[in-house]
Motif scaffolding. Structure first.
Motif, PDB file in Angstrom:
ATOM      1  N   GLN A 177       9.788   0.111  54.883  1.00  0.00           N
ATOM      2  CA  GLN A 177      10.031   1.296  56.061  1.00  0.00           C
ATOM      3  C   GLN A 177       9.728   0.916  57.413  1.00  0.00           C
ATOM      4  O   GLN A 177      10.389   1.501  58.064  1.00  0.00           O
ATOM      5  CB  GLN A 177       8.839   2.316  55.532  1.00  0.00           C
ATOM      6  CG  GLN A 177       9.530   3.452  54.591  1.00  0.00           C
ATOM      7  CD  GLN A 177       8.515   4.227  54.068  1.00  0.00           C
ATOM      8  OE1 GLN A 177       7.526   3.963  53.700  1.00  0.00           O
ATOM      9  NE2 GLN A 177       8.908   5.495  54.157  1.00  0.00           N
ATOM     10  N   SER A 178       9.195  -0.276  57.591  1.00  0.00           N
ATOM     11  CA  SER A 178       9.029  -0.577  58.845  1.00  0.00           C
ATOM     12  C   SER A 178      10.417  -0.840  59.653  1.00  0.00           C
ATOM     13  O   SER A 178      10.618  -1.053  60.709  1.00  0.00           O
ATOM     14  CB  SER A 178       8.036  -1.790  59.019  1.00  0.00           C
ATOM     15  OG  SER A 178       6.868  -1.573  58.769  1.00  0.00           O
ATOM     16  N   ALA A 179      11.240  -1.543  58.545  1.00  0.00           N
ATOM     17  CA  ALA A 179      12.593  -1.722  59.099  1.00  0.00           C
ATOM     18  C   ALA A 179      13.612  -0.521  59.049  1.00  0.00           C
ATOM     19  O   ALA A 179      14.098  -0.446  59.940  1.00  0.00           O
ATOM     20  CB  ALA A 179      13.093  -2.924  57.895  1.00  0.00           C
ATOM     21  N   TYR A 180      13.443   0.087  58.178  1.00  0.00           N
ATOM     22  CA  TYR A 180      14.365   1.299  57.728  1.00  0.00           C
ATOM     23  C   TYR A 180      13.938   2.851  58.054  1.00  0.00           C
ATOM     24  O   TYR A 180      14.563   3.608  58.206  1.00  0.00           O
ATOM     25  CB  TYR A 180      14.965   1.134  56.483  1.00  0.00           C
ATOM     26  CG  TYR A 180      15.685  -0.206  56.153  1.00  0.00           C
ATOM     27  CD1 TYR A 180      16.895  -0.412  57.059  1.00  0.00           C
ATOM     28  CD2 TYR A 180      15.610  -1.134  55.059  1.00  0.00           C
ATOM     29  CE1 TYR A 180      17.590  -1.667  56.828  1.00  0.00           C
ATOM     30  CE2 TYR A 180      16.186  -2.266  54.949  1.00  0.00           C
ATOM     31  CZ  TYR A 180      17.116  -2.547  55.873  1.00  0.00           C
ATOM     32  OH  TYR A 180      17.862  -3.716  55.603  1.00  0.00           O
ATOM     33  N   GLY A 181      12.730   3.003  58.207  1.00  0.00           N
ATOM     34  CA  GLY A 181      12.247   4.361  58.650  1.00  0.00           C
ATOM     35  C   GLY A 181      12.544   5.172  57.519  1.00  0.00           C
ATOM     36  O   GLY A 181      12.652   4.930  56.376  1.00  0.00           O
ATOM     37  N   LEU A 184      14.829   4.882  54.276  1.00  0.00           N
ATOM     38  CA  LEU A 184      14.416   4.341  53.069  1.00  0.00           C
ATOM     39  C   LEU A 184      13.977   5.466  52.195  1.00  0.00           C
ATOM     40  O   LEU A 184      13.089   6.455  52.646  1.00  0.00           O
ATOM     41  CB  LEU A 184      13.600   3.216  52.992  1.00  0.00           C
ATOM     42  CG  LEU A 184      12.955   2.516  51.931  1.00  0.00           C
ATOM     43  CD1 LEU A 184      13.970   1.501  51.463  1.00  0.00           C
ATOM     44  CD2 LEU A 184      11.647   1.865  52.070  1.00  0.00           C
ATOM     45  N   VAL A 185      14.173   5.607  50.922  1.00  0.00           N
ATOM     46  CA  VAL A 185      13.678   6.547  49.955  1.00  0.00           C
ATOM     47  C   VAL A 185      12.669   5.587  48.883  1.00  0.00           C
ATOM     48  O   VAL A 185      13.399   5.226  48.033  1.00  0.00           O
ATOM     49  CB  VAL A 185      14.865   7.459  49.105  1.00  0.00           C
ATOM     50  CG1 VAL A 185      14.161   8.349  48.239  1.00  0.00           C
ATOM     51  CG2 VAL A 185      15.845   7.914  49.941  1.00  0.00           C
ATOM     52  N   PRO A 186      11.569   5.621  49.208  1.00  0.00           N
ATOM     53  CA  PRO A 186      10.758   4.741  48.478  1.00  0.00           C
ATOM     54  C   PRO A 186      10.689   4.963  47.140  1.00  0.00           C
ATOM     55  O   PRO A 186      10.506   3.895  46.550  1.00  0.00           O
ATOM     56  CB  PRO A 186       9.313   4.978  49.297  1.00  0.00           C
ATOM     57  CG  PRO A 186       9.457   5.555  50.399  1.00  0.00           C
ATOM     58  CD  PRO A 186      10.728   6.394  50.321  1.00  0.00           C
ATOM     59  N   GLY A 187      10.382   6.022  46.786  1.00  0.00           N
ATOM     60  CA  GLY A 187      10.517   6.278  45.199  1.00  0.00           C
ATOM     61  C   GLY A 187      11.639   5.973  44.395  1.00  0.00           C
ATOM     62  O   GLY A 187      11.791   5.635  43.246  1.00  0.00           O
ATOM     63  N   ALA A 233      21.019 -10.734  55.215  1.00  0.00           N
ATOM     64  CA  ALA A 233      20.216 -11.951  55.214  1.00  0.00           C
ATOM     65  C   ALA A 233      19.615 -11.757  56.698  1.00  0.00           C
ATOM     66  O   ALA A 233      19.205 -12.970  57.133  1.00  0.00           O
ATOM     67  CB  ALA A 233      20.876 -13.093  54.802  1.00  0.00           C
ATOM     68  N   GLN A 234      19.594 -10.772  57.453  1.00  0.00           N
ATOM     69  CA  GLN A 234      19.000 -10.882  58.751  1.00  0.00           C
ATOM     70  C   GLN A 234      17.284 -10.665  58.549  1.00  0.00           C
ATOM     71  O   GLN A 234      16.775 -10.095  57.843  1.00  0.00           O
ATOM     72  CB  GLN A 234      19.463  -9.485  59.660  1.00  0.00           C
ATOM     73  CG  GLN A 234      20.851  -9.571  59.698  1.00  0.00           C
ATOM     74  CD  GLN A 234      21.245  -8.337  60.676  1.00  0.00           C
ATOM     75  OE1 GLN A 234      20.585  -7.577  61.154  1.00  0.00           O
ATOM     76  NE2 GLN A 234      22.478  -7.820  60.763  1.00  0.00           N
ATOM     77  N   ALA A 235      16.674 -11.528  59.376  1.00  0.00           N
ATOM     78  CA  ALA A 235      15.515 -11.325  59.672  1.00  0.00           C
ATOM     79  C   ALA A 235      14.800 -10.043  60.023  1.00  0.00           C
ATOM     80  O   ALA A 235      15.547  -9.341  60.612  1.00  0.00           O
ATOM     81  CB  ALA A 235      14.776 -12.471  60.677  1.00  0.00           C
ATOM     82  N   GLY A 236      13.997  -9.551  59.223  1.00  0.00           N
ATOM     83  CA  GLY A 236      13.369  -8.225  59.542  1.00  0.00           C
ATOM     84  C   GLY A 236      14.169  -7.173  58.739  1.00  0.00           C
ATOM     85  O   GLY A 236      13.543  -5.872  58.700  1.00  0.00           O
ATOM     86  N   TYR A 237      15.195  -7.510  57.951  1.00  0.00           N
ATOM     87  CA  TYR A 237      16.020  -6.462  57.181  1.00  0.00           C
ATOM     88  C   TYR A 237      16.189  -6.869  55.849  1.00  0.00           C
ATOM     89  O   TYR A 237      17.161  -7.465  55.608  1.00  0.00           O
ATOM     90  CB  TYR A 237      17.166  -6.024  58.042  1.00  0.00           C
ATOM     91  CG  TYR A 237      16.890  -5.239  59.209  1.00  0.00           C
ATOM     92  CD1 TYR A 237      16.635  -4.068  59.498  1.00  0.00           C
ATOM     93  CD2 TYR A 237      17.139  -6.256  60.670  1.00  0.00           C
ATOM     94  CE1 TYR A 237      16.414  -3.379  60.725  1.00  0.00           C
ATOM     95  CE2 TYR A 237      16.634  -5.653  61.873  1.00  0.00           C
ATOM     96  CZ  TYR A 237      16.302  -4.265  61.881  1.00  0.00           C
ATOM     97  OH  TYR A 237      16.158  -3.508  63.053  1.00  0.00           O
ATOM     98  N   PRO A 238      15.325  -6.519  54.961  1.00  0.00           N
ATOM     99  CA  PRO A 238      15.215  -6.867  53.501  1.00  0.00           C
ATOM    100  C   PRO A 238      16.725  -6.131  52.772  1.00  0.00           C
ATOM    101  O   PRO A 238      17.148  -5.164  53.542  1.00  0.00           O
ATOM    102  CB  PRO A 238      14.164  -6.518  53.011  1.00  0.00           C
ATOM    103  CG  PRO A 238      13.574  -5.571  53.969  1.00  0.00           C
ATOM    104  CD  PRO A 238      14.044  -5.774  55.167  1.00  0.00           C
ATOM    105  N   GLY A 239      17.108  -6.547  51.884  1.00  0.00           N
ATOM    106  CA  GLY A 239      18.192  -5.820  50.921  1.00  0.00           C
ATOM    107  C   GLY A 239      17.501  -4.649  50.466  1.00  0.00           C
ATOM    108  O   GLY A 239      16.323  -4.774  50.056  1.00  0.00           O
ATOM    109  N   VAL A 240      18.138  -3.712  50.197  1.00  0.00           N
ATOM    110  CA  VAL A 240      17.581  -2.467  49.508  1.00  0.00           C
ATOM    111  C   VAL A 240      18.242  -2.312  48.241  1.00  0.00           C
ATOM    112  O   VAL A 240      19.596  -2.215  48.106  1.00  0.00           O
ATOM    113  CB  VAL A 240      17.835  -1.115  50.691  1.00  0.00           C
ATOM    114  CG1 VAL A 240      17.248   0.092  49.611  1.00  0.00           C
ATOM    115  CG2 VAL A 240      17.248  -1.578  51.855  1.00  0.00           C
TER     116      VAL A 240
END
Ligand code: 4AZ
Length: 258
Positions: A177-181, A184-187, A233-240
């Motif tokens: 969420q720090s990356a995507y605010g 992101l739909v966490p559940g 593969a960018q630092a700070g931006y994981p795959g979702v």
């Protein structure tokens, strides 16, 4: 605008995939690219449940005649004979590839581009390969995951002829969420990747493919479906990834109707 940004971030389905595939050198040759972004070539038979879909997505055999993929890889639900599933090979150009047409598509109920990124494709006949079981609890939403696909080996790069694989660690919802605010739909989504450095990730054309790990009995279990991310593969931006355990009962109910 947010919807547009999300659409841009979200994997676009690749057209003309068969012709766009790039021939990698046989293993042992020099200068092999880093597939899936930061990965290596999968061995024939290593992930026998992997499927390549003709619209340019990945998938996994949920049943011998049903492929689990991403909702954003399909156009809706209903009878559909336009998709070809290729299975049984790491080399999409192999003469032993098994190719089966779709008969129906079922897009996740309520899918609107945010979360719920799963779909089922019914095949005209069964593919005689092992299936991939799906996680039904959150117990396996941790640790190291395997990703695999025929998608781009670099951001914006070509689709691949040979199946590529890599391992990525779990990333917490808080870090993701720090990356995507609020995108992101966490559940409904979980994240994976090398947060600090980047370098390993799924990429364009891997969409719909499985993210999986071993369960406590040593069997492969699917925990995610490749969904989206900022670039690759960018630092700070994981795959979702779609959180498979969240949808496991909905997937099973939907499959029973196909
Ligand atoms: C895509 O466009 C795509 N880095 C797939 C995965 C990721 C980004 C984009 C995650 O299919």
């Amino acid at each position: 605008m947010k919807q547009l940004l999300r659409a841009l971030k979200r994997c676009s389905v690749i057209a003309a995939v068969a012709l766009a595939t790039v021939s990698l050198q046989p293993s042992g040759a020099s200068a092999a690219p880093n597939p899936v972004v930061g990965g290596t070539r999968a061995a024939q038979g290593e992930f026998p449940f992997m499927v390549r879909l003709s619209m340019g997505c990945g998938g996994a055999l949920y049943a011998k005649d049903i492929v689990l993929t991403a909702a954003h890889c399909v156009n809706g639900s209903g009878n559909n004979t336009s998709i070809t599933a290729t299975a049984g090979v790491v080399d999409l150009q192999s003469s032993s590839a098994v190719k089966v047409k779709s008969t129906k598509v079922l897009q996740a109920p309520g899918y609107n581009g945010k979360g719920k990124d799963w779909a089922l494709i019914k095949l005209a006949k069964p593919i005689e390969q092992p299936t991939l079981k799906i996680a039904t609890t959150t117990a396996y939403n941790q640790g190291e995951f395997t990703i695999a696909g025929w998608g781009a080996a670099t951001e914006g790069g070509a689709q691949q002829r040979y199946l590529l694989k890599a391992k990525v660690p779990y990333v917490s919802d808080a870090d993701c969420q720090s990356a995507y605010g609020s995108d992101l739909v966490p559940g409904e989504e979980l994240c994976a990747g090398l947060l600090a450095t980047g370098g390993i990730d799924t990429c364009q054309g891997d969409s719909g493919g499985p993210m999986f790990r071993k369960d406590n009995a040593g069997a492969w279990i699917q925990v995610g479906i490749v969904s989206w991310g900022q670039g690759c593969a960018q630092a700070g931006y994981p795959g979702v990834y779609s959180e498979v355990s969240t949808f496991a009962s909905a997937i099973a109910s939907a499959a029973a109707t196909l």
